[in-house]
Design a protein around this motif. Structure first.
Motif, short mmCIF file in Angstrom:
data_model
loop_
_atom_site.label_atom_id
_atom_site.label_comp_id
_atom_site.label_asym_id
_atom_site.label_seq_id
_atom_site.Cartn_x
_atom_site.Cartn_y
_atom_site.Cartn_z
N UNK A 192 9.37 8.68 -1.89
CA UNK A 192 9.76 10.02 -2.34
C UNK A 192 9.52 10.99 -1.19
N UNK A 193 10.15 12.15 -1.30
CA UNK A 193 10.08 13.13 -0.21
C UNK A 193 9.93 14.53 -0.79
N UNK A 194 9.13 15.33 -0.10
CA UNK A 194 8.99 16.74 -0.44
C UNK A 194 9.15 17.55 0.83
N UNK A 239 10.76 16.43 14.70
CA UNK A 239 11.67 16.78 13.60
C UNK A 239 11.48 15.79 12.46
N UNK A 240 11.78 16.25 11.27
CA UNK A 240 11.63 15.39 10.10
C UNK A 240 12.54 14.18 10.21
N UNK A 260 0.83 -1.21 0.00
CA UNK A 260 0.00 0.00 0.00
C UNK A 260 0.86 1.26 0.00
N UNK A 261 0.41 2.27 -0.68
CA UNK A 261 1.13 3.56 -0.74
C UNK A 261 0.32 4.58 0.05
N UNK A 262 0.99 5.30 0.95
CA UNK A 262 0.33 6.28 1.81
C UNK A 262 1.08 7.61 1.71
N UNK A 263 0.33 8.68 1.56
CA UNK A 263 0.90 10.03 1.56
C UNK A 263 0.87 10.58 2.99
N UNK A 319 6.05 10.20 0.66
CA UNK A 319 5.26 9.14 0.03
C UNK A 319 5.84 7.82 0.51
N UNK A 320 5.00 6.99 1.13
CA UNK A 320 5.47 5.80 1.83
C UNK A 320 4.96 4.52 1.18
N UNK A 321 5.78 3.50 1.24
CA UNK A 321 5.40 2.15 0.82
C UNK A 321 5.31 1.30 2.08
#
Length: 819
Positions: free
Chosen positions: A451-453, A434-435, A416-419, A458-460
């Protein structure tokens, strides 16, 4: 679930005590209920030492006992009387000293100084079964000559202590239903708390197959129920008792060792959390495993020797002729591994949780495998688990892995992909993390950052985390690893003004009525909202078509939501009367649930369902019994009616605000509806004999069910007021009325109150006569009327005018006449 402290250390290095591990797991959501110290041998061989038999002579008063002197490393040898045939001078033996506690199953006994046939004995020379080292009782244990006298037996046998942690797994955390799963969470905790800990997983690099021979093949016909099925053949195994390390691991967590093959499947289940099954290959006729369903009604005998009737929705693992195993639930009688097994087919699959859950409930089976499959195993670790188990089987049972691994996986289940947004994390947690902290926790939980912004990630999500599918689920995981106790309480306190809501008022009134009924001798009961559909089969008042059905019922007795409080109360009455508690007064508050297919609305999926809050009241047996003050008196529906009227009056619904209407239905043999101008408040009456028989109640039962929600609406605008007691006298007048038998007193009261709304205060019935000297079909009511004017004294003229008006109304509407 039992978790071994030492077993956890196979996967992660830590120096925490068992108590500290317990606290750590509890803090991250794996609540630990208790810690028990266990040993590989019960009692830990405390009090036993290695000794040397110095002398051994026959007992003068026995033909089989011996008197020995044994050096146990103390100042002087001990005299011990021994009955073993194999005892002899010069042997090294295991000695239980005086005061030692020995165990036999759950029982224990203490070695004491004693006299045996007149000779003193100061200990015991032990056999294997007497100290838990084996089952042999052929004679005492004879140790090698190099055994050192005086050595503690626990040191000689290297007895180890372990601790079993009782971890309570919530239904959503099946990923933690194994030692590796718990270790994974523990490692994440350790990393977050600055204690470097790397998670270690058993290697399967040594796995290899002999492809010169063909193994069992697999065909999956139902990929909905079985999205993935893998298996491998192992030939030339030797089924024996498991090695000590394997038996000890299973015994410590409460499992009984069976044989080396079965023990490996159980070991891997509790090690990695994925169930397996080992088939004896000789039962796989045709050389192919078929994963499919069988015809409705097919008979199948499971390992517990119970013949079961299969549903067409039960997934089966079959050979070319018959079923061998209920997929994911329970093995068949003829498919398991026995002492004669030489070749095995090892299965590791992913079965659909819903299919497994429904099958397990259908057959009343609850196994370690079904527990995990129902909640969702990881479909993508199937091959790893299979290889690991195959290597363990080779280690403990020998054999050769042959043929290709059979892996049927037509549709790969993706992660599953989660934002995830940092703002949402900080908002829900209530603290700005903190990040780097967020990313560190995610990494420790094996959640991959795709991916990261600047705003988020964006997580798997790993497929073993079946409960993590949304952003809030990820945030919950971050918070539990970060630590709930690490969220500081702010300096400011925010609050809002509260006011009494209708729910608050309803709750207060429930307590008020509860106190009233309890004061009147009632007992409150609380029944399950789930009940059996059979109660509603064939009823018109509560048709089974209106039942709210459960998708996955625990049993046929708990497969629908109740439409009425009646049946739960009847079950309570039957339970009490079966225990000689015959005179009963019960009440219950509870929800009732309804389904109406005519209200179906595609845009409102819950429109078909509704619920109401009800009050049920039951009476049966005697209202007065074994009293020296008054004779025995049976309960009656009139007493029930009085209790109901008192409840309504207490709520602010006086008698002139509602009326009774006779009703005929299949719930009551005789009943009344209670209704106001705008709504029905409930029913009361005598429960139908058919329903009493259905619930094994052998006495008359009076029951009322009030719609609490309707009553709350009725009194929504009711205000409690007071008035001074009138200083003007009341006037009472009686009428003896001749009426048709079908006329109810309620009709008389209603007509009288309609005739005189202001001055008529009460209407009462004090005598009813039927029989001799009355016309056919008639009865006589003696009715009392109470009149009062709060502002002045009534005159005879006023009183006569009122009574004539009432009498005339009764004559016109009911055909009444004065006797």
């Amino acid at each position: 679930m039992n978790i071994s402290y030492n077993w956890l250390k196979d996967f992660v290095d830590f120096d925490l005590t068992p108590e500290e591990v317990s606290d750590a797991l509890t803090s991250i959501g794996l609540e630990t209920g208790g810690i028990d110290e266990v040993q590989t041998v019960k009692g830990g061989l405390e009090g036993l030492v290695i000794g040397e038999v110095l002398t051994c002579v026959d007992h003068p008063n026995s033909d089989h006992l011996h008197i020995t002197t044994v050096n146990v490393g103390q100042e002087a040898p001990l005299q011990i009387v021994c009955g073993a045939a194999n005892v002899a001078a010069g042997q090294k033996v295991v000695v239980a000293l005086v005061g030692t506690v020995l165990y036999s199953g759950e029982e224990s006994f203490t070695i004491k100084k004693s006299k045996i046939r007149g000779e003193e004995s100061f200990g015991m020379i032990c056999a294997e079964d007497e100290i838990g080292l084996g089952t042999s009782h052929d004679g005492i244990i004879v140790l090698p000559a190099d055994a050192v006298v005086g050595t503690l037996a626990k040191d000689y046998y290297n007895i180890k202590s372990d601790y079993v942690l009782e971890v309570d797994i919530t239904p959503n955390r099946v990923d933690a239903a194994s030692h590796f799963g718990v270790a994974r969470d523990l490692a994440a905790y350790l990393k977050q708390n600055g204690k470097g800990a790397e998670l270690k997983r058993p290697s399967v690099d040594g796995f290899k197959t002999d492809n010169s021979k063909k193994g069992i093949t697999v065909k999956v016909e139902n990929t909905e129920a079985c999205p993935r099925y893998a298996g491998v053949s192992i030939t030339g195994v030797k089924v024996t008792e498991s090695p000590d390390w394997l038996k000890e691991r299973l015994s410590i967590i409460g499992l009984r060792p069976i044989n080396n093959i079965v023990d490996v499947t159980n070991y891997v289940l509790h090690e990695l959390g994925h169930p397996l099954h080992a088939f004896d290959s000789k039962y796989i006729t045709g050389g192919t495993v078929y994963v499919k369903t069988l015809t409705e009604g097919t008979k199948f005998t499971t390992l517990d020797e119970v013949e079961r009737t299969l549903s067409e929705r039960d997934l089966m693992i079959c050979n070319d002729k018959e079923g061998m195993c209920i997929g994911g639930v329970f093995g068949g009688l003829k498919s398991g591994v026995t002492d004669s097994t030489a070749d095995v087919f090892l299965e590791c699959a992913y079965f659909d949780p819903t299919w497994v859950r429904k099958t397990a409930r259908r057959h009343g089976l609850n196994t370690d495998s079904s527990f995990r499959f129902e909640r969702g195993c990881d479909p993508n670790d199937t091959l790893y688990v299979l290889k690991h188990a195959a290597l363990l089987i080779q280690e403990v049972a020998g054999g050769t892995i042959i043929g290709d691994i059979q892996d049927v996986y037509p549709t790969v289940i993706e992660n599953p992909v989660v934002e995830l947004t940092y703002a949402k994390v900080n908002s829900l947690i209530g603290k700005e993390l903190s990040k780097e902290t967020v990313k560190s926790i995610l990494a420790s939980l094996e959640i991959e950052i795709k991916s990261e912004s600047t705003d988020g990630l964006t997580l798997s999500i790993p497929t073993y985390r079946v409960d993590v599918t949304r952003e809030v689920d990820v945030i919950e995981d971050i918070l539990r690893i970060y630590g709930y106790n690490n969220i500081e309480i702010g300096e400011s306190l925010k609050s809002n003004l509260s006011y009494q809501t209708p729910t608050d008022r309803s709750y207060d009134l429930q307590n008020l009525i509860s106190e009233q009924l309890t004061g009147a001798g009632f007992m409150e009961i609380l029944n399950n909202s789930l009940t059996k559909e059979a109660y509603y089969t064939g009823l018109n008042t509560y048709p089974d078509s209106a039942c709210v059905h459960l998708l996955n019922p625990l049993s046929a007795d708990l497969n629908v939501m109740r439409q009425s409080l009646l049946f739960g109360g009847l079950e309570s009455i039957a339970y009490n009367r079966n225990r000689k508690n015959n005179d009963l007064k019960f009440y219950e508050f509870g929800n009732c649930y309804y389904f109406d297919t005519e209200k179906k609305d595609a845009e409102k999926p819950l429109n078909e369902y509704s619920e109401e809050f009800h009050l049920g009241i039951w009476l049966c047996g005697d209202s007065v019994n074994n009293s020296w003050v008054a004779p025995t008196e049976k309960s009656s529906v009139y007493q029930l009616k009085a209790y109901i009227e008192n409840v309504l009056l207490r709520l602010g619904i006086p008698a002139d605000k509602y009326e009774y209407e006779p009703v005929s239905n299949d719930i009551y043999s005789s009943a009344l509806i209670i209704k106001t101008r705008n709504r029905v408040l409930g029913t009361l009456g005598i429960v139908a004999k058919k329903l009493l028989k259905q619930t094994d109640v052998n006495t008359e039962v009076f029951f009322a069910e009030l719609n609490w929600d309707a009553m709350m609406k009725e009194i929504k605008k009711h205000k409690v007021t007071f008035a001074e007691i009138s200083k003007y006298p009341v006037v009472k007048r009686d009428l003896a009325l001749l009426l048709d038998k079908a006329v109810l007193f309620d009709q008389i009261e209603r007509i009288a109150r309609k005739s005189e709304k202001k001055l008529l205060k009460e209407v009462g019935l004090f005598d009813v006569y039927e029989g001799k000297n009355l016309p056919e079909g008639k009865k006589s009511y003696a009715v009392n009327f109470v009149l009062q004017d709060d502002e002045k004294t009534l005159t005879d003229k006023q009183i006569d005018a009122i009574m004539q008006k009432i009498q005339k109304s009764l004559e016109q509407e009911l055909g009444a006449s004065l006797r």
